[in-house]
Write a protein that holds these residues in place. Structure first.
Motif, PDB file in Angstrom:
ATOM      1  N   GLU A 216      22.735  30.127  31.290  1.00  0.00           N
ATOM      2  CA  GLU A 216      22.659  28.669  31.228  1.00  0.00           C
ATOM      3  C   GLU A 216      23.319  28.023  32.437  1.00  0.00           C
ATOM      4  OE1 GLU A 216      24.300  25.017  28.379  1.00  0.00           O
ATOM      5  OE2 GLU A 216      24.136  27.050  27.573  1.00  0.00           O
ATOM      6  N   LYS A 217      24.445  28.564  32.863  1.00  0.00           N
ATOM      7  CA  LYS A 217      25.193  27.928  33.953  1.00  0.00           C
ATOM      8  C   LYS A 217      26.102  28.945  34.613  1.00  0.00           C
ATOM      9  CE  LYS A 217      28.295  23.963  34.695  1.00  0.00           C
ATOM     10  NZ  LYS A 217      29.036  22.877  34.004  1.00  0.00           N
ATOM     11  N   PHE A 218      26.183  28.869  35.958  1.00  0.00           N
ATOM     12  CA  PHE A 218      27.127  29.691  36.710  1.00  0.00           C
ATOM     13  C   PHE A 218      28.013  28.764  37.530  1.00  0.00           C
ATOM     14  CE2 PHE A 218      28.364  31.808  40.679  1.00  0.00           C
ATOM     15  CZ  PHE A 218      29.053  32.905  40.168  1.00  0.00           C
ATOM     16  N   SER A 219      29.341  28.976  37.445  1.00  0.00           N
ATOM     17  CA  SER A 219      30.304  28.128  38.153  1.00  0.00           C
ATOM     18  C   SER A 219      31.323  28.997  38.857  1.00  0.00           C
ATOM     19  CB  SER A 219      31.015  27.178  37.178  1.00  0.00           C
ATOM     20  OG  SER A 219      30.083  26.437  36.426  1.00  0.00           O
ATOM     21  N   ALA A 220      31.906  28.449  39.916  1.00  0.00           N
ATOM     22  CA  ALA A 220      32.917  29.155  40.697  1.00  0.00           C
ATOM     23  C   ALA A 220      33.913  28.163  41.262  1.00  0.00           C
ATOM     24  CB  ALA A 220      32.263  29.955  41.827  1.00  0.00           C
ATOM     25  N   GLY A 221      35.152  28.645  41.482  1.00  0.00           N
ATOM     26  CA  GLY A 221      36.180  27.782  42.057  1.00  0.00           C
ATOM     27  C   GLY A 221      37.557  28.325  41.801  1.00  0.00           C
ATOM     28  N   ALA A 222      38.565  27.485  42.060  1.00  0.00           N
ATOM     29  CA  ALA A 222      39.961  27.876  41.854  1.00  0.00           C
ATOM     30  C   ALA A 222      40.284  27.907  40.368  1.00  0.00           C
ATOM     31  CB  ALA A 222      40.886  26.913  42.591  1.00  0.00           C
ATOM     32  N   SER A 223      41.181  28.804  39.995  1.00  0.00           N
ATOM     33  CA  SER A 223      41.507  28.980  38.580  1.00  0.00           C
ATOM     34  C   SER A 223      42.237  27.792  37.995  1.00  0.00           C
ATOM     35  CB  SER A 223      42.361  30.252  38.402  1.00  0.00           C
ATOM     36  OG  SER A 223      41.660  31.386  38.833  1.00  0.00           O
ATOM     37  N   ASP A 224      43.021  27.092  38.816  1.00  0.00           N
ATOM     38  CA  ASP A 224      43.824  25.976  38.316  1.00  0.00           C
ATOM     39  C   ASP A 224      43.114  24.639  38.453  1.00  0.00           C
ATOM     40  OD1 ASP A 224      43.861  26.005  41.045  1.00  0.00           O
ATOM     41  OD2 ASP A 224      46.016  25.597  41.256  1.00  0.00           O
TER      42      ASP A 224
ATOM     43  N   GLU B   4      33.565  35.821  32.241  1.00  0.00           N
ATOM     44  CA  GLU B   4      34.476  35.255  33.248  1.00  0.00           C
ATOM     45  C   GLU B   4      35.126  36.371  34.060  1.00  0.00           C
ATOM     46  OE1 GLU B   4      37.469  31.415  33.229  1.00  0.00           O
ATOM     47  OE2 GLU B   4      37.384  32.710  31.469  1.00  0.00           O
ATOM     48  N   TYR B   5      35.103  36.214  35.384  1.00  0.00           N
ATOM     49  CA  TYR B   5      35.717  37.164  36.308  1.00  0.00           C
ATOM     50  C   TYR B   5      36.778  36.451  37.146  1.00  0.00           C
ATOM     51  CZ  TYR B   5      32.099  40.681  35.412  1.00  0.00           C
ATOM     52  OH  TYR B   5      31.278  41.608  34.825  1.00  0.00           O
ATOM     53  N   PHE B   6      37.843  37.202  37.499  1.00  0.00           N
ATOM     54  CA  PHE B   6      38.947  36.671  38.299  1.00  0.00           C
ATOM     55  C   PHE B   6      39.184  37.564  39.513  1.00  0.00           C
ATOM     56  CE2 PHE B   6      39.618  34.994  34.084  1.00  0.00           C
ATOM     57  CZ  PHE B   6      40.119  33.722  34.288  1.00  0.00           C
ATOM     58  N   THR B   7      39.738  36.951  40.545  1.00  0.00           N
ATOM     59  CA  THR B   7      40.187  37.757  41.684  1.00  0.00           C
ATOM     60  C   THR B   7      41.462  38.503  41.293  1.00  0.00           C
ATOM     61  OG1 THR B   7      41.400  35.832  42.532  1.00  0.00           O
ATOM     62  CG2 THR B   7      39.178  36.187  43.390  1.00  0.00           C
ATOM     63  N   VAL B   8      41.871  39.439  42.154  1.00  0.00           N
ATOM     64  CA  VAL B   8      43.052  40.251  41.853  1.00  0.00           C
ATOM     65  C   VAL B   8      44.290  39.382  41.714  1.00  0.00           C
ATOM     66  CG1 VAL B   8      44.521  42.132  42.679  1.00  0.00           C
ATOM     67  CG2 VAL B   8      42.046  42.237  43.022  1.00  0.00           C
ATOM     68  N   ASP B   9      44.436  38.371  42.559  1.00  0.00           N
ATOM     69  CA  ASP B   9      45.603  37.494  42.487  1.00  0.00           C
ATOM     70  C   ASP B   9      45.453  36.398  41.433  1.00  0.00           C
ATOM     71  OD1 ASP B   9      43.686  35.935  43.672  1.00  0.00           O
ATOM     72  OD2 ASP B   9      44.707  35.734  45.600  1.00  0.00           O
ATOM     73  N   GLY B  10      44.284  36.306  40.812  1.00  0.00           N
ATOM     74  CA  GLY B  10      44.070  35.327  39.744  1.00  0.00           C
ATOM     75  C   GLY B  10      43.900  33.904  40.213  1.00  0.00           C
ATOM     76  N   LYS B  11      43.731  33.686  41.521  1.00  0.00           N
ATOM     77  CA  LYS B  11      43.634  32.313  42.044  1.00  0.00           C
ATOM     78  C   LYS B  11      42.208  31.764  41.979  1.00  0.00           C
ATOM     79  CE  LYS B  11      47.607  32.664  45.172  1.00  0.00           C
ATOM     80  NZ  LYS B  11      48.076  32.560  46.569  1.00  0.00           N
ATOM     81  N   LYS B  12      41.226  32.638  41.929  1.00  0.00           N
ATOM     82  CA  LYS B  12      39.841  32.193  41.875  1.00  0.00           C
ATOM     83  C   LYS B  12      39.149  32.833  40.672  1.00  0.00           C
ATOM     84  CE  LYS B  12      39.183  31.491  46.858  1.00  0.00           C
ATOM     85  NZ  LYS B  12      38.363  31.870  48.038  1.00  0.00           N
ATOM     86  N   ARG B  13      38.093  32.175  40.236  1.00  0.00           N
ATOM     87  CA  ARG B  13      37.345  32.719  39.111  1.00  0.00           C
ATOM     88  C   ARG B  13      35.887  32.290  39.199  1.00  0.00           C
ATOM     89  NH1 ARG B  13      37.413  29.012  33.917  1.00  0.00           N
ATOM     90  NH2 ARG B  13      38.028  27.002  34.789  1.00  0.00           N
TER      91      ARG B  13
END
Length: 390
Positions: free
Chosen positions: A214-222, A300-309
């Motif tokens: 339905e939807k794909f989104s990306a950006g900073a985790s915070d 949901e996927y995250f980078t290793v440092d958790g700053k992006k998802r």
């Protein structure tokens, strides 16, 4: 004979209820000759017309106050605190109440030059000038659904026109009933319309891969992530020569998303996800039967440092290896959902049940250890002495 009687009664009941479903209440007041009618009377349009003709004439000015919708339930149940909404109407000394009149407005011919239709705003302003005279009929359409304010408007307008023209007949009614009565008419059952499905985006690689989401989104985790769109999908050559590996690439104006799949021991796995050359990792491993698809409402996927998802909403995907058979791969297999079989609520319930079982078993063992007395004191004999050894 008995069956014919029963059928006739049922037809009568159905007719009465169906007629009642289109009936509205009517109040009539103003002239001292208004006839009192039984409270349970039911009038057809022709009967109501005859009643109005008997009360009005060439020397009578008729005011018809009309609601959009009104039922007997409104008259009895509308309250302001402990008082009725129709205080002025209730205080009238001589009035007739007809609870069920079929289409009372059909009595008045709107094409007659003596019939004037006027709108009454919520503040009491009339859309046209009204001149009281004998033989004239003014239909006043009340706006809104505030019965208490309408009651005050009716009282003010009636008193104003009554002061200008003494022989004034007032009628209060409605166009349609506001309460739906139950009917005995058998209606055809119809299936409810399906809720419109969200706009799903689907990409396929022939006989190799299918994904729908339905939807794909990306950006900073915070922060709030933004939606990313894709317009192309390709199968790429992976670095490994292992036939059990598969690499899929989604391209679009917002970036490039790469999936890496591995087929091992009868199940496939997602072993790597990369978006804009950045590796992302899923917190829970995806390991699905070889012939199943994978579905998740939030993948949901995250980078290793958790700053992006990155986030897929309502996604379903399935890779396919040509070695599985010659049959074309055109649709999803059975879905393996991301929701686990044991939720936190189930675990909590099992824990509480275990506690209750332990408490119950402990109490039962205590009760089983209770021993009854084997000797009793005789009031006429010698007192029983129990030694410490016993």
């Amino acid at each position: 004979m008995m069956s014919n009687c029963v059928l006739a009664v049922l037809c009568l009941v159905v007719t009465l209820i169906c007629v009642q479903a289109s009936d509205v209440p009517v109040f009539i007041w103003g002239k001292p000759s208004v006839t009192y009618v039984p409270a349970l009377s039911q009038y057809k349009t022709s009967e109501f017309s005859a009643l109005i003709e008997s009360q009005s004439g060439a020397d009578t000015f008729t005011l018809v106050f009309v609601e959009d919708s009104l039922s007997s339930e409104d008259l009895s149940q509308c309250k302001l605190g402990t008082q009725t909404c129709f205080r002025n109407l209730a205080n009238l000394n001589r009035k007739s109440y007809l609870p069920n009149v079929q289409n009372p407005l059909d009595t008045f011919d709107v094409e007659d030059k003596n019939v004037q239709i006027v709108k009454v705003s919520e503040d009491g302003t009339l859309s046209e000038r009204v001149t009281p005279k004998g033989g004239a009929v003014v239909i006043l359409n009340l706006q809104g659904d505030d019965f208490a304010s309408h009651d005050a408007l009716i009282d003010n307008l009636y008193n104003r026109f009554r002061a200008e023209f003494d022989k004034t007949l007032a009628i209060y009614t409605a166009k349609t009933p506001s309460f739906s009565y139950p009917t005995l008419i058998r209606q055809r059952r119809q299936a409810k319309q399906d809720t419109p499905q969200p706009d799903m985006k689907t990409f396929t690689v022939e006989n190799t891969f299918i994904i729908a989401y339905e939807k794909f989104s990306a950006g900073a985790s915070d922060q709030d992530i933004t939606e990313v769109s894709f317009n192309k999908i390709d199968k790429t050559d992976s670095n490994s020569s292992d036939p059990g590996t598969l690499q899929i690439e989604l391209n679009g104006p917002g970036g490039v998303l790469v999936f890496n799949f591995l087929l091992s021991q009868g199940s496939w796995q997602i072993v790597g996800v990369k978006f804009d050359n950045t590796d992302y990792h899923l917190r829970h491993r995806v390991d699905v039967n070889q012939h199943f698809s994978y579905h998740c409402n939030r993948l949901e996927y995250f980078t290793v440092d958790g700053k992006k998802r990155i986030l897929f909403e309502e996604v379903q995907l399935q890779p396919h290896w040509e070695s599985e058979g010659t049959e074309k791969f055109t649709r999803f297999g059975d879905a393996w959902d991301c929701i686990g079989f044991t939720s936190p609520g189930i675990l909590t319930g099992l824990f509480l049940v275990a506690i209750f079982i332990f408490i119950g078993a402990y109490g039962i063992t205590w009760m089983m250890d209770i021993r009854t007395m084997d000797r009793y004191d005789d009031p006429k004999g010698k007192t029983i002495i129990v030694s410490a050894a016993e």
